[in-house]
Enzyme design. Structure first.
Site, PDB file in Angstrom:
ATOM      1  N   PHE A 178       0.844  -1.197   0.000  1.00 52.28           N
ATOM      2  CA  PHE A 178       0.000   0.000   0.000  1.00 52.28           C
ATOM      3  C   PHE A 178       0.875   1.241   0.000  1.00 52.28           C
ATOM      4  CE2 PHE A 178       0.819  -0.992   4.419  1.00 52.28           C
ATOM      5  CZ  PHE A 178       1.063   0.240   5.005  1.00 52.28           C
ATOM      6  N   CYS A 179       0.276   2.352  -0.451  1.00 50.48           N
ATOM      7  CA  CYS A 179       0.934   3.654  -0.426  1.00 50.48           C
ATOM      8  C   CYS A 179      -0.153   4.717  -0.295  1.00 50.48           C
ATOM      9  CB  CYS A 179       1.788   3.865  -1.673  1.00 50.48           C
ATOM     10  SG  CYS A 179       0.855   3.762  -3.224  1.00 50.48           S
ATOM     11  N   THR A 180       0.199   5.976  -0.426  1.00 48.88           N
ATOM     12  CA  THR A 180      -0.748   7.061  -0.146  1.00 48.88           C
ATOM     13  C   THR A 180      -1.959   7.030  -1.067  1.00 48.88           C
ATOM     14  OG1 THR A 180       1.123   8.425   0.547  1.00 48.88           O
ATOM     15  CG2 THR A 180      -0.982   9.545   0.175  1.00 48.88           C
ATOM     16  N   GLY A 182      -1.860   5.161  -4.309  1.00 52.21           N
ATOM     17  CA  GLY A 182      -1.851   4.014  -5.203  1.00 52.21           C
ATOM     18  C   GLY A 182      -0.765   3.993  -6.250  1.00 52.21           C
ATOM     19  N   ILE A 207      -4.146   4.526   0.662  1.00 52.89           N
ATOM     20  CA  ILE A 207      -4.599   4.847   2.017  1.00 52.89           C
ATOM     21  C   ILE A 207      -5.719   5.882   1.984  1.00 52.89           C
ATOM     22  CG2 ILE A 207      -3.893   5.731   4.282  1.00 52.89           C
ATOM     23  CD1 ILE A 207      -0.961   4.962   3.346  1.00 52.89           C
TER      24      ILE A 207
END
Length: 305
Positions: A178-180, A182, A207
Site C-alpha cells: 500500500f501507499c498514499t 496508489g 490509504i
C-alpha cells in the site's frame, strides 16, 4: 458534501504519452486562469499530481485531463481543505511520473491484483499475508496499517533494493502493498512480480481511499496519513490533522514530537537536531524570525518553506 472551500484532487494515470511535452503549456494556462495550485508531472508514461482549487475549477481541470487523447480516466481521490494547501502551480516534465529508477517497469503490462478498501482488512489479517508499506520512513512514522513492515527507506528509489535484500521475508506469502494514493504500488507491484512473485496485491486508491470509505470503528489503520501539501497529514474521513512539518528538515511532527527538548519551531526537531550544525540552526532561527515578522505584516507565510 464538504463545507471546506478548497477541493484537493490527487490523480494519476499510466498511459503512453509520446507528445507529453506539448501538454505542459495548456495545463499550466488552465490552472493559472482558474486559480488552481499544486503540482502536475508529465512523462512519456503518463500523468501524476495533486492540485487544489474551487470545486468548479478542479472539475474543469479533470475534464481537460480526461480529454487528452490516449489518456482516459485518471485514478482520482478527492479531499477538502480549509486553506489553500499549495503555494504555487507547477507543471513539470519528467522521465517518470513516480521515480523508482528501474528501467523497464511498466504497470500497463504487469501489475499486482487490486484490492478495494472494503476487502483490504480480510487480506492483511490473513496470517499468510505479509503487509509492506512502500512509503518512506517519515511517512510510516506517523501512521500505517496494523502489522505492516517498514522498509525504512528515505526515497522510493531505495525500495527495489530493500525488496532484493528481503526476498526471504516475502517467499511463499501473499504480498499486500500500500501507499498514499496508489501510484507507488503500481510500480512496486510490477517490480515484485518481475522478480517472480505471483501473489502480489495492492490497495486500490491507496490509504486515502481506505480512510475515505472504511469507517473508523472497522479500520485497521493506526495514526495519520502523510500528504505532500500544507495539510501535512489527514485522518479517517480525510479530516485535517494536527500534524505539522519541521521547517528545518520537513519531517512530520505530532503534538507529542513537539514536546521534545530538541524541538524549536522552524529550527529543529528530535529527528534533525543531530544532523545540523550550530551554524545551520542559527540560520534557521533567523529565517523563522523573518517568517514571524512577515506573518505580522500579513505577508506570505511560506518564506523558506
Amino acid at each position: 458534501m464538504s463545507n471546506l472551500p478548497f477541493t484537493v484532487a490527487a490523480l494519476y494515470c499510466f498511459a503512453p504519452l509520446p507528445q507529453y511535452e506539448s501538454l505542459r503549456e495548456p495545463l499550466a494556462q488552465l490552472c493559472c486562469a482558474n486559480g488552481i495550485k499544486g503540482t502536475l508531472l508529465l512523462a512519456a508514461e503518463g500523468i501524476n499530481g495533486t492540485v487544489a482549487g474551487s470545486a468548479g475549477a478542479i472539475e474543469k481541470l479533470i475534464a481537460h485531463i480526461t480529454a487528452i487523447p490516449g489518456l482516459g480516466e485518471p485514478e482520482l481521490k478527492y479531499s477538502h481543505a480549509s486553506e489553500m494547501p499549495f503555494h504555487r502551480m507547477k507543471v513539470r516534465l519528467k522521465r517518470e511520473i513516480v521515480t523508482m529508477g528501474v528501467e523497464g517497469i511498466d504497470p500497463l503490462k504487469s501489475v499486482g491484483t487490486y484490492i478495494v478498501p472494503k476487502d483490504w482488512n480480510a487480506l492483511i489479517a490473513d496470517e499468510n499475508t505479509v503487509v509492506v508499506d512502500t512509503r518512506n520512513d517519515y511517512e510510516y512514522a506517523i501512521g500505517t496499517f496494523e502489522g505492516a513492515i517498514d522498509p525504512q527507506t528515505r526515497t522510493f528509489r531505495a525500495f527495489p533494493e530493500w525488496v532484493k535484500q528481503n526476498r526471504d521475508r516475502l517467499e511463499g506469502k501473499k504480498i499486500a502493498m500500500f501507499c498514499t494514493g496508489g501510484i507507488r504500488c503500481e510500480k512496486a507491484t510490477a517490480f515484485v512480480k518481475g522478480l517472480g512473485f505471483d501473489d502480489v496485491y495492492h490497495l486500490k486508491g491507496g490509504i486515502l481511499k481506505y480512510l475515505e470509505e472504511v469507517p473508523r470503528e472497522q479500520s485497521m489503520w493506526n495514526g495519520e496519513c502523510f500528504v505532500f501539501d500544507e495539510r501535512v497529514a489527514v485522518g479517517h474521513g480525510l479530516a485535517e490533522s494536527d500534524v505539522e512539518l519541521c521547517r528545518a528538515c520537513r519531517r512530520p511532527l505530532t503534538p507529542q514530537d513537539k514536546l521534545s527538548q530538541f524541538f524549536e519551531e522552524g529550527v529543529s526537531c528530535a529527528g534533525c537536531y543531530a544532523e545540523r550544525t550550530p551554524e545551520d540552526r542559527a540560520r534557521y532561527a533567523e529565517r523563522q524570525k523573518q517568517v514571524k515578522l512577515a506573518e505580522k505584516r500579513g505577508a506570505n507565510k511560506h518564506i523558506g518553506s
